[in-house]
Design a protein around this motif. Structure first.
Motif, PDB file in Angstrom:
ATOM      1  N   ILE A   1      63.005  32.087  17.313  1.00  0.00           N
ATOM      2  CA  ILE A   1      63.656  33.137  18.094  1.00  0.00           C
ATOM      3  C   ILE A   1      64.547  33.996  17.214  1.00  0.00           C
TER       4      ILE A   1
ATOM      5  N   SER B   1      67.234  37.380  17.862  1.00  0.00           N
ATOM      6  CA  SER B   1      67.881  38.122  18.941  1.00  0.00           C
ATOM      7  C   SER B   1      68.173  39.557  18.524  1.00  0.00           C
TER       8      SER B   1
ATOM      9  N   SER C   1      66.306  28.880  16.513  1.00  0.00           N
ATOM     10  CA  SER C   1      66.855  30.233  16.444  1.00  0.00           C
ATOM     11  C   SER C   1      67.479  30.460  15.074  1.00  0.00           C
TER      12      SER C   1
END
Length: 472
Positions: free
Chosen positions: A316, A318, A275
């Motif tokens: 990832i 967000s 992430s």
């Protein structure tokens, strides 16, 4: 519960090696022959070591930077195609005993509304998420052994998996909770979690300790070695990440790759996901006060070079990032995004009053899940709600071997289309359904295996007739 500080973390995240790597990259980044040789190696899609990657990140030649971006797009397409996996975070509790200076959950914050969901409230949240169309959740909770013990987390996971509402079901729960013991990781494994996620925040030990002055998270080694304990406990898939902006991005970039290298060397498989969050304002936290905050341009470059360096790992981004920012990095390496997210406790089932804010960070991309699905379709991506690999045992080294040989496409492509069809039938607006139907028709022609294509067509037909959860 918390072990004494050890030296293991400082062996695989070696401070002197990180500084030497940065120095080497700064001295050699303008060597075009070297940069192109690294890019040529990267084209083999076997990854780069942290020194090679840092040279690419430090490169400032515009022509070479475009070559880096071009290669990142090529690698992303090769391994992940145009599929983007969708998920949502679910915040269970914001009670926390730590004093992290960048997080509004810190124990001294008296402004934030402290909340912990009951099992009935979790049920309401999950039904709200199912009614959006979500199938995959990332469970979040502050660290508090009294309010949020491991028993509470395990009970919550059991509750989530038990809820079936209309055609909705959460098929996979990923877990992002504080570092814990091998025994507790075994309990999480046995509860059927997907990926265990834990952000390092920063790999710079001295700065880490300043950013975490009190609480169990202040133990740098215990936190940094968490993934070793998780994998020792039999959790196949783990997710790494740093919070860019807490420390210099160069240092944390190298540390992140060294951590991935360590897991690969010790366990034979690196991180399932990486992430790339950036420091974000929330409640009493002002992101502008962090001098190491990074620009959009640096952020894009980080994504591209991480994709090149660890080609098999999912990436990832967000809703911390804006629509514009997310659109720029999708092609450069991102394979999973959140949609319709709420970062507050109880934020899905109930609208909060501003003064009762319990959010961990401010959401930049505030669009609904349906808006994001339609947006992805217009950009030429397939929004995927697939969780088949977890449920079919394709995890850890089994997943990575399929990715590396390219065989995973035989599973991912049809599964993405089938879960998209489920979403279109059950949750999509008319406009989104039209866009998605067109995408499915278009993409079916690219499935090369005739037997898989025939099965997929049959399953797609059955989905329109009301049946659910077909998978390859």
């Amino acid at each position: 519960m918390y072990q004494a500080d050890s030296s293991k973390a400082e062996e695989f995240i070696n401070h002197e090696e990180i500084l030497a790597t940065i120095k080497y990259a700064q001295e050699n980044s303008q060597d075009k022959e070297l940069v192109r040789s690294i890019l040529e190696k990267a084209r083999q899609c076997k990854g780069l070591n942290h020194r090679e990657a840092m040279v690419l990140l430090e490169c400032e030649d515009e022509t070479l930077i475009e070559e880096i971006y071009s290669l990142a797009r090529e690698i992303k397409q090769k391994f992940y195609g145009n599929r983007i996996v969708m998920f949502a975070p679910l915040y269970l509790s914001n009670y926390c005993v730590n004093s992290c200076v960048y997080c509004p959950y810190h124990v001294k914050n008296k402004h934030i509304a402290r909340k912990k969901l009951s099992q009935e409230e979790i049920r309401q949240e999950v039904i709200a998420l199912q009614d959006m169309g979500h199938k995959r959740l990332a469970l979040e909770a502050g660290e508090d052994p009294i309010h949020n013990p491991i028993e509470y987390i395990l009970e919550s996971i059991q509750t989530i998996y038990s809820i079936k509402h209309k055609n909705g079901a959460i098929r996979r729960v990923n877990v992002n909770i504080a570092a814990t013991t091998v025994e507790n990781y075994r309990r999480l494994r046995d509860a059927g979690i997907g990926t265990y996620i834990l952000f390092q925040e920063t790999y710079h030990k001295e700065n880490y300790e300043k950013l975490h002055p009190r609480g169990p998270k202040s133990n740098y080694a215990y936190h940094t070695e968490a993934m070793d304990r998780a994998m020792e406990a039999g959790i196949d898939d783990v997710g790494l990440g740093v919070l860019f902006g807490l420390n210099t991005y160069r240092y944390d970039f190298v540390g992140l790759l060294m951590h991935a290298e360590h897991l690969e060397a010790r366990f034979g498989v690196g991180p399932h996901t990486i992430s790339v969050p950036r420091i974000c304002s929330a409640d009493d936290i002002d992101a502008s006060t962090f001098e190491n905050a990074i620009s959009d341009e640096v952020f894009q470059k980080l994504v591209a070079v991480i994709r090149i360096s660890v080609p098999y790992t999912g990436m990832i981004v967000s809703t911390r990032e804006s629509q514009k920012s997310r659109e720029k990095v999708l092609a450069l390496g991102i394979s999973q995004i959140s949609g319709g997210s709420r970062t507050s406790v109880g934020g899905y089932a109930h609208e909060e009053l501003p003064e009762e804010n319990s959010a961990q960070f401010d959401v930049s991309d505030t669009r609904s899940l349906d808006d994001i699905v339609a947006w992805l379709l217009r950009l030429g991506y397939i929004p995927s709600f697939c969780t088949a690999c977890y449920r079919e045992g394709r995890t850890g080294d089994r997943f990575m071997s399929l990715v590396k040989t390219g065989q995973i496409a035989n599973c991912c492509a049809p599964n993405a289309l089938m879960t998209l069809r489920e979403y279109l039938e059950d949750y999509a607006s008319p406009e989104t359904k039209a866009l998605g139907t067109e995408m499915i028709v278009q993409q079916m022609q690219y499935i090369p295996n005739p037997a898989i294509k025939k099965r997929a067509l049959d399953y797609l037909k059955q989905i329109t007739e009301g049946k659910r959860d077909f998978r390859f």
